[in-house]
Design a protein around this motif. Structure first.
Motif, short mmCIF file in Angstrom:
data_model
loop_
_atom_site.label_atom_id
_atom_site.label_comp_id
_atom_site.label_asym_id
_atom_site.label_seq_id
_atom_site.Cartn_x
_atom_site.Cartn_y
_atom_site.Cartn_z
N MET A 1 26.43 -0.63 14.01
CA MET A 1 27.86 -1.52 13.70
C MET A 1 27.87 -0.92 15.85
O MET A 1 28.22 0.19 15.52
CB MET A 1 28.49 -2.24 13.16
CG MET A 1 29.72 -2.29 14.06
SD MET A 1 30.71 -2.78 11.95
CE MET A 1 32.24 -3.57 13.63
N ALA A 2 27.98 -1.63 16.47
CA ALA A 2 28.70 -0.46 17.81
C ALA A 2 29.72 -0.88 18.03
O ALA A 2 30.67 -1.11 17.39
CB ALA A 2 28.36 -1.75 18.71
N SER A 34 27.26 12.96 14.52
CA SER A 34 25.58 13.03 14.57
C SER A 34 25.24 12.06 14.19
O SER A 34 24.55 11.04 14.22
CB SER A 34 25.60 13.88 13.62
OG SER A 34 25.44 14.26 11.98
N GLN A 35 26.03 11.22 12.81
CA GLN A 35 26.00 10.21 12.90
C GLN A 35 25.79 8.55 13.42
O GLN A 35 25.38 7.61 12.99
CB GLN A 35 26.28 9.10 10.96
CG GLN A 35 25.99 10.41 9.98
CD GLN A 35 26.40 10.75 8.50
OE1 GLN A 35 28.06 10.14 8.61
NE2 GLN A 35 26.04 10.98 7.46
N SER A 36 26.88 9.15 14.63
CA SER A 36 27.06 8.03 15.15
C SER A 36 26.16 8.01 16.54
O SER A 36 26.54 7.04 17.21
CB SER A 36 28.38 8.58 15.74
OG SER A 36 29.48 8.06 14.53
N GLU A 37 25.80 9.15 17.20
CA GLU A 37 25.12 9.37 18.60
C GLU A 37 23.89 8.12 18.62
O GLU A 37 24.39 7.57 19.32
CB GLU A 37 24.34 11.21 17.91
CG GLU A 37 24.97 11.92 18.50
CD GLU A 37 23.88 13.48 18.45
OE1 GLU A 37 22.57 12.63 17.89
OE2 GLU A 37 24.13 14.07 19.26
N ALA A 38 23.37 7.48 17.64
CA ALA A 38 22.57 6.92 18.40
C ALA A 38 23.35 5.65 17.64
O ALA A 38 21.84 4.13 18.31
CB ALA A 38 21.54 6.63 16.65
N ARG A 39 24.31 5.33 17.34
CA ARG A 39 25.41 3.74 17.78
C ARG A 39 25.62 3.18 19.09
O ARG A 39 25.45 4.21 19.70
CB ARG A 39 26.51 3.87 16.45
CG ARG A 39 26.27 3.90 15.62
CD ARG A 39 27.37 4.47 14.26
NE ARG A 39 28.79 2.72 14.74
CZ ARG A 39 29.81 3.21 13.93
NH1 ARG A 39 29.71 3.81 13.46
NH2 ARG A 39 30.20 1.58 14.50
N GLU A 89 22.60 -2.93 28.72
CA GLU A 89 24.02 -2.98 29.27
C GLU A 89 24.81 -1.95 29.54
O GLU A 89 25.24 -1.70 30.65
CB GLU A 89 24.65 -3.85 28.41
CG GLU A 89 24.08 -5.28 28.73
CD GLU A 89 22.64 -5.77 28.71
OE1 GLU A 89 22.48 -4.81 27.32
OE2 GLU A 89 21.65 -7.09 28.09
N GLU A 90 24.30 -1.55 28.28
CA GLU A 90 25.75 0.35 28.51
C GLU A 90 25.35 0.41 29.45
O GLU A 90 26.27 1.75 29.48
CB GLU A 90 25.19 0.85 26.44
CG GLU A 90 25.87 1.65 26.87
CD GLU A 90 26.19 2.49 25.47
OE1 GLU A 90 27.02 2.95 25.35
OE2 GLU A 90 25.62 2.05 24.51
N LYS A 91 24.25 1.14 30.17
CA LYS A 91 23.82 2.33 30.51
C LYS A 91 23.87 1.92 32.02
O LYS A 91 24.26 2.34 32.75
CB LYS A 91 21.32 2.19 30.95
CG LYS A 91 20.44 2.22 29.36
CD LYS A 91 19.38 2.50 29.50
CE LYS A 91 18.91 2.68 28.87
NZ LYS A 91 17.14 2.65 28.88
N MET A 92 23.69 0.25 32.80
CA MET A 92 24.83 0.38 33.88
C MET A 92 26.04 0.79 34.03
O MET A 92 26.84 0.91 34.77
CB MET A 92 24.07 -1.53 33.88
CG MET A 92 24.80 -1.61 35.41
SD MET A 92 24.81 -3.99 35.45
CE MET A 92 22.82 -4.35 35.24
#
Length: 1010
Positions: A1-2, A34-39, A89-92
């Motif tokens: 989940m984002a 650490s668990q949130s890094e990939a979210r 979108e997040e990268k932008m």
């Protein structure tokens, strides 16, 4: 989940808790982060924390957020298979946010953010982020000093990252960037340098420090921005233009920039002393600025030597550097980092190959001037400039200054030596020459001497004689004379190769050096250490009648009270033992003292570098001395203790493994006396589950191979280690060659006992390798398969049926016509299959008709219209000239067996089969005859026990006992030819009748049928 904006408080709380000193609070927070890094949204949340105005005071939390941000970008910015990563979108959003936050007040956070932009730019620029540099260029117009500093910091990091990309398209992009940014950066740099100098002038003239306090922070930011601007200019000139050494195109900015960089140095240097006490912040800036300016000039000269050689650049820079080295102001003499850069510049100019006369000629009758001729013309012109600039008088003066001023030990050097002799030894002799003034001066001196040896050799000899006359061997006080003698000894040591033409080492040693060593006063450690250096450097000039006294002198120095002297002696003695003309006869009676001294030295030293140095000495002694067995018990005890004490130092254990390997080789067939310490160490090193395996595996495998090669018999412990090899090979083929050697050792030494215990492991290794390595790898493993089949012809083929099927595929695959390695692989693989046919005929016949093989061949791209065995016949006929004599005989025997097949196609190949067999019979077996005769002599008892038990001897004996050698190809062909005639009757007679009369005559001659 984002993650979203509603998660910001939770994110801030986790960051705060992860900074807690309470482990029960910190660990859960770190785990949650650490668990949130990939979210999705994680980086956006971090960016909000970093830029939040209400959190400006919470520097530690924001800094941690920036570090997590950087790590996440490294891991997830590129698309990964195991993660959704960061959305476009997040990268932008993040790219826009980063380019809008240039007002960061904290320096550490600003640096991390600049690195972040550069890392993203490396991936996204120019395709995904084309506006990056244009936005930075636009924002550079800002009048706010802090913002412009941050922008320049970001720009510098980005340019540094982009300049390191090596693709042609990337380099072209960077050239365009250079054109875009150079003029603005250069004008700003010039403007800032005037602002800084004006500010410095105001500070130095003003007595009202309070009035200046408000302006100093802004001035300091300008100074920092100016330094960044300087780095950017260097990056643009060095990486933004092709080297003029290759293209011979003048780089305009070099001529424009270099003189002003030198002017800046000359303008800043006067403030070095005036700011030292009252303005430490600006004094530190002056040091960094002057040092960096010289480094930039060095970088430009290295990249664009031809443009740098312009009359407005090279002469003024070289003249400036020479003056600072030979006649510096009193304060500059203390500015060591700057003097080091001046020396490096002179050294680079002296070494620059573009400034040396070209040895290449010119093709006659060419239209126009060649590139090489143009280079030659420039080199000649530059050579003339340097000759006029560095006159003989100036060169001699520079040499004198280097030796008499920079080589001489200072009071701080002596204090450092007194406090820690071991550290002093490594600081002086093992440090990078660009980091310390004396090593740098020594490096410059060596290059200067190489360029002007004829001129300087008499000068150095003169300095040496003057120093020796001014300080007799009886002097023990630390006087200027003693320190000059130490410096002169060093100068003579470094250029021994030329001085040997001007002075006799024997006279020097007998008349002075040996007398120096007889003086045991504590202060003489200064001279003793340099004598140890001389004895090592002059090793090639030491004649036979002087060797013994020199060896004795080094052993005496190895027993000195000073650790620095002992370590210097250790290194020099190592050079002697490794020298090709080392006389073991003159050294042998010194060996007991040498061993004891080495053991004592490794106990006394504390630093890692020292232990490695002494271990290397022990390893060299073991490897070069024939008398090792006498000291074996002492060495076993030493290795045991050293290994136990090095449990936490992998690099030290690597050196121990190398020394142990030399020890095993030196012991030969007596190596089992060290098995009690050796085998546990070996087991740890070859276990891939061991914590240190990454560092120890390679050297442990080499030790393993040496242990097996020199083992007189197989012992149960070694036999039990073989499964470790399977684990190693399952992980990678990085150590394939040594793994092959180990497998061969096990087969030869372990015999049937080994095979009965580890047959499945052997089959697993071969199946892993064959088909999964390149031709070179296959060539290394095929001899092992051949030995296996030779030793166990009935047992092995069915154990390795999968491997043999792969070899059939290798043989029947095409594409080796213009590929020698592939031809060699195919020929050797075919020889193994021929051996199987000869020694286990029924098995190969079954294998070539197995359904698994027939289904495997088409999958591998091999057509299967014809009988597989007959396809192999074509390979044996085709590759007979590509194999060794024993393999040719194997081919011949296999082809003779083919004659017994009840297949009509055999008659189509009869002429060729008989032709090959005839050639092999009449050609003889010269290689085998030589080997057999040599081994018969060996087995008669004329060789020592060491030779009899060596791996090479066992390998030769295996070749001699090869059943192929005992078989008669002549008898086999004669017998199988009769069988063929019986099977095929009139068709056989017709095929024989088609043979060329001369070929038939040779056949009868070979079979003795006439």
């Amino acid at each position: 989940m984002a993650l979203s904006a509603s998660d910001l408080p939770a994110m801030y709380s986790l960051l705060t808790n992860s900074l807690s000193g309470d482990e029960s609070v910190r660990k859960p927070a770190e785990l949650a982060l650490s668990q949130s890094e990939a979210r999705p949204g994680f980086c956006s949340c971090l960016m909000e924390v970093i830029t939040a105005k209400d959190l400006v005071a919470h520097v530690d939390v924001r800094l941690l957020a920036s570090v997590y941000f950087k790590n996440s970008v490294n891991r997830y910015w590129r698309h990964r298979r195991d993660s959704s990563g960061i959305s476009n979108e997040e990268k932008m959003h993040l790219r826009q946010k980063l380019l809008s936050h240039f007002g960061e007040e904290n320096d550490q956070i600003a640096k991390v953010l600049a690195v972040l932009v550069s890392k993203i730019a490396r991936i996204d620029y120019p395709k995904e982020w084309p506006q990056l540099l244009s936005v930075l260029a636009q924002k550079l117009q800002s009048t706010d000093v802090l913002s412009s500093h941050r922008i320049f910091l970001t720009l510098f990091r980005t340019l540094k990252e982009l300049s390191s990309k090596r693709l042609i398209s990337d380099q072209k992009n960077f050239a365009e960037i250079s054109a875009q940014f150079f003029d603005y950066s250069w004008h700003l740099w010039q403007s800032d340098v005037q602002t800084i100098l004006h500010g410095f002038s105001t500070i130095s003239e003003s007595y009202n420090t309070n009035a200046l306090e408000l302006h100093q922070d802004e001035l300091y930011l300008t100074c920092e921005r100016w330094l960044l601007c300087l780095r950017i200019i260097c990056q643009l000139i060095v990486s933004g233009f092709p080297s003029d050494a290759k293209c011979l195109q003048e780089v305009r900015p070099v001529k424009e920039v270099s003189p002003l960089l030198l002017n800046a140095i000359q303008s800043f240097l006067p403030y070095y002393s005036s700011f030292q006490k009252g303005h430490p912040k600006f004094w530190d800036f002056i040091k960094r600025a002057c040092t960096k300016l010289m480094k930039v000039l060095i970088a430009i000269q290295g990249r664009h030597p031809y443009t740098f050689s312009d009359k407005c650049v090279l002469p003024t820079v070289v003249d400036f550097c020479l003056k600072k080295i030979t006649d510096p102001e009193p304060d500059v003499l203390l500015f060591e980092q700057f003097l080091i850069q001046c020396m490096i510049m002179i050294k680079c100019v002296l070494e620059c190959k573009e400034y040396k006369p070209s040895v290449t000629g010119r093709v006659m009758d060419e239209n126009g001037v060649t590139l090489e001729q143009m280079k030659k013309n420039i080199s000649c012109a530059v050579g003339g400039v340097l000759t006029s600039l560095m006159t003989s008088e100036r060169i001699v003066f520079l040499c004198n200054i280097l030796v008499r001023r920079y080589f001489v030990l200072t009071s701080s050097d002596l204090e450092e030596w007194y406090q820690s002799p071991e550290s002093f030894h490594h600081e002086q002799d093992m440090v990078q020459w660009t980091e310390k003034l004396r090593p740098c001066a020594e490096a410059l001196y060596i290059v200067l001497f190489e360029n002007h040896s004829q001129l300087l050799a008499p000068v150095v000899v003169s300095i040496l004689k003057e120093a020796m006359n001014g300080c007799p061997t009886s002097v023990t006080e630390i006087t200027p004379g003693l320190l000059l003698k130490d410096a002169a000894y060093g100068a003579a040591a470094y250029v021994y190769y030329e001085l040997s033409n001007y002075m006799s080492f024997e006279d020097w040693f007998n008349g002075a050096l040996s007398l120096e060593l007889s003086n045991d006063h504590p202060n003489m450690r200064i001279i003793h250490r340099k004598v140890a250096l001389i004895l090592g450097q002059w090793v090639s000039e030491i004649k036979e009648d002087t060797k013994r006294p020199v060896y004795c002198a080094l052993i005496r120095l190895l027993q000195d009270k000073d650790l620095s002297v002992r370590l210097a002696a250790c290194r020099s003695l190592c050079l002697h033992i490794e020298d090709a003309s080392f006389s073991e006869r003159e050294f042998i009676d010194l060996l007991p003292i040498c061993w004891d001294s080495c053991f004592k030295l490794i106990e006394d030293v504390q630093e890692f570098d020292s232990k490695v140095q002494v271990l290397n000495m022990i390893s060299v002694l073991i490897g070069h001395m024939s008398e090792v067995m006498t000291f074996a018990n002492k060495l076993v005890l030493f290795f045991q203790k050293a290994w136990e004490e090095s449990s936490s130092e992998c690099l030290l254990q690597i050196q121990l493994l190398v020394a142990l390997r030399n020890f095993v080789v030196a012991l030969g067939y007596q190596s089992p006396i060290c098995y009690d310490i050796l085998l546990p160490i070996l087991q740890k090193g070859i276990d891939i589950n061991s914590p240190d395996e990454l560092n120890l595996l390679e050297d442990s495998m080499l030790l393993w191979e040496a242990t097996l090669s020199h083992a007189p018999t197989m012992v149960p412990q070694l036999l039990a280690y073989f499964p470790y090899l399977v684990k190693i090979m399952e992980r990678s083929f990085d150590h394939l060659q040594v793994a092959v050697d180990i497998t061969e050792d096990y087969i030869i030494l372990g015999g049937s006992e080994f095979l009965s215990m580890h047959a499945s492991s052997v089959a697993q290794i071969l199946d892993l390798v064959v088909g999964n390595v390149n031709d070179r790898g296959l060539l290394s493993v095929l001899p092992v398969i051949d030995i296996l089949v030779q030793c166990f012809p009935m047992e092995v083929p069915q154990l390795i049926s999968s491997t043999l099927q792969k070899l059939i595929v290798v043989c029947l695959s095409g594409g080796d016509d213009q590929d020698p390695p592939k031809t060699a692989v195919k020929a050797s693989a075919a020889a193994i299959l021929a051996r199987v046919l000869v020694m286990n005929t029924n098995y190969l016949a079954r294998l070539t008709s197995e359904p698994s093989l027939l289904s495997f061949l088409p999958k591998s791209g091999v057509p299967t219209e014809e009988n597989v065995l007959l396809c192999l016949v074509d390979i044996w006929l085709d590759k007979v000239d590509n194999v060794s004599s024993i393999q040719r005989k194997t081919y011949g025997l296999a082809l003779s067996i083919i004659l017994t097949l009840r297949l009509p196609q055999v008659l189509n190949k009869l002429d060729q089969i008989l032709s090959v067999c005839t050639t092999v019979i009449l050609g003889g077996n010269d290689d085998l005859t030589e080997e057999s005769s040599g081994d018969n002599i060996s087995s008669s008892g004329s060789l020592s026990k060491v030779t009899i038990l060596s791996k090479e001897f066992r390998r030769r004996q295996l070749k001699v006992s090869d059943p192929i050698n005992q078989m008669s190809l002549e008898a086999s062909v004669r017998e199988n030819l009769q069988t063929c005639a019986t099977f095929h009757g009139e068709s056989f007679n017709k095929a024989i009748g088609c043979m060329h009369p001369k070929a038939f005559s040779q056949l009868k001659q070979a079979l003795k049928m006439e």
